[in-house]
Design an enzyme around this catalytic site. Structure first.
Site, PDB file in Angstrom:
ATOM      1  CE1 TYR A 118      -4.096   1.625  -0.041  1.00  0.00           C
ATOM      2  CE2 TYR A 118      -3.366   2.806   1.914  1.00  0.00           C
ATOM      3  CZ  TYR A 118      -4.267   2.644   0.875  1.00  0.00           C
ATOM      4  OH  TYR A 118      -5.322   3.511   0.757  1.00  0.00           O
TER       5      TYR A 118
ATOM      6  CG  ASN B 251     -20.095  -6.178  -7.157  1.00  0.00           C
ATOM      7  OD1 ASN B 251     -19.322  -5.781  -8.019  1.00  0.00           O
ATOM      8  ND2 ASN B 251     -19.868  -7.280  -6.472  1.00  0.00           N
TER       9      ASN B 251
ATOM     10  CD1 TRP C  74      -5.222   6.672  -1.174  1.00  0.00           C
ATOM     11  CD2 TRP C  74      -3.182   7.572  -1.059  1.00  0.00           C
ATOM     12  NE1 TRP C  74      -4.541   6.011  -0.189  1.00  0.00           N
ATOM     13  CE2 TRP C  74      -3.282   6.543  -0.097  1.00  0.00           C
ATOM     14  CE3 TRP C  74      -1.987   8.275  -1.171  1.00  0.00           C
ATOM     15  CZ2 TRP C  74      -2.239   6.220   0.767  1.00  0.00           C
ATOM     16  CZ3 TRP C  74      -0.942   7.951  -0.312  1.00  0.00           C
ATOM     17  CH2 TRP C  74      -1.064   6.928   0.638  1.00  0.00           C
TER      18      TRP C  74
END
Ligand SMILES: NC(=O)c1ccc[n+]([C@@H]2O[C@H](COP(=O)([O-])OP(=O)(O)OC[C@H]3O[C@@H](n4cnc5c(N)ncnc54)[C@H](OP(=O)(O)O)[C@@H]3O)[C@@H](O)[C@H]2O)c1
Length: 326
Positions: free
Chosen positions: A55, A152, A265
């Protein structure tokens, strides 16, 4: 010394390989701090990125996993006047998959008491991201068309509901036909199947109107289909990469259609926007959660002891978040 449960990792890697349920020492709030007890935490794709070490921002090891949860203030240190015991707040970001954690009261994000706990648990990352994607990236006139993949996902479901409230129209790309009816029931204008050549039917879908905003959290073919579908001057915002594949597309779309490709972000947006910007977005999100225009489904809830089952469930096809409760 009080002990508590925490889901920790001592190295970066796959969640089911590196995570352990451990007993750790419960901290006492220092001057200016509060201790928050977790009510419910979320499992997000970015948790896996943090656990894997891929990350954009990582914790020092050993670390408690989890980024998002809602908690209640249970103890306050000397000098704290901003909140009292019982206040509902965002759980401290230094590891949401633990029973309690301390943090400076000055940094607390307060959660209105009338927002249901299950909704509050996933109110801090995905709904504000959806809000910013629709409100902060381009100026969309009422009636504008927006296309998104992972329709979704929790961000996708929030985009569908928020777009409806804001007067925008949506095309949502999904991987399974069984999702068409539930997404339409939430307010999606069109739901299309990935890889079905949906962009060829664009004229029928939008009545010939251009698509001005494309939201990409997947990458690969799914993202290039969006770029080809964008109208002149349209913008694609990439905010996730569920598939690591490169995005390949003919550069003519940049030259002749003036298409723009940008990124988003939330963590960085918050830093730039400061507390005023954050409060504006969060109060819009909580307003919609309160009046029911934004309601995100919970797929399942697991205890900390069942965290492996929770992660396995999270990695299956689903419609809604998997929650962890201590
Ligand atoms: N940049 C930011 O600030 C920011 C903030 C929030 C979220 N995000 C990103 O937004 C995305 C959605 O997050 P979320 O928490 O809303 O997700 P989520 O509720 O956990 O849902 C995951 C979604 O990803 C889809 N997916 C998973 N693997 C896929 C694959 N290999 N190919 C295509 N689709 C795949 C799933 O579709 P199926 O049901 O078909 O498996 C589902 O729609 C993630 O990429 C996340 O990292 C970014």
């Amino acid at each position: 010394m009080t002990q508590q449960k925490a889901i920790c990792h001592h190295e970066f890697g796959r969640p089911l390989e590196v995570l352990r349920l451990e007993d750790v020492k419960q901290a006492e709030p220092q001057v200016g701090e509060v201790r928050v007890r977790l009510l419910a935490a979320t499992i997000n794709p970015s948790d896996y990125g943090m656990i894997a070490g891929s990350y954009g921002r990582l914790r020092e090891l050993p670390a408690v996993a989890g980024r998002e949860g809602v908690g209640v203030v249970e103890a306050i240190g000397r000098g704290v006047t901003r909140v009292g015991v019982g206040a509902r707040v965002r759980f401290p970001e230094a590891g949401a998959w633990q029973e309690t954690a301390c943090m400076p009261a000055a940094n607390l994000l307060l959660v209105p008491a009338d927002v249901p706990i299950e909704q509050a648990a996933f109110s801090f990352i995905n709904p504000p991201t959806a809000y910013c994607l629709l409100q902060k990236m381009v100026d969309l006139a009422p009636g504008s068309w927006v296309v998104q993949n992972a329709g979704n996902s929790t961000v996708g479901l929030a985009v569908i509901q928020m777009a409806k409230t804001m007067g925008f129209k949506t095309i949502s790309q999904v991987r399974r036909g069984e999702l068409i009816a539930p997404l339409k029931a939430l307010g999606a204008d069109h739901v299309v199947i990935e890889g079905s050549g949906w962009a060829k039917q664009l004229k029928e879908l939008t009545g010939g109107e251009p698509i001005q905003l494309a939201l990409n959290s997947i990458g690969g073919e799914s993202a290039s289909d969006q770029i080809k579908a964008l109208g002149e001057g349209g913008t694609q915002v990439t905010f996730g990469g569920m598939v690591g594949d490169l995005v390949r597309f003919p550069t003519r779309f940049l030259i002749f259609n003036d298409v723009r490709l940008v990124g988003f972000w939330w963590d960085q947006w918050c830093q730039k926007a400061g507390s005023q910007g954050l409060n504006q977005v969060m109060s819009a999100v909580y307003g919609m959660m309160r009046d029911g225009t934004l309601k995100l489904p919970v797929e399942a809830t697991y205890s900390f002891a069942e965290y492996e089952a929770a992660i396995k469930h999270d990695q299956q096809p689903r419609l809604g978040k998997v929650l962890l409760k201590p």
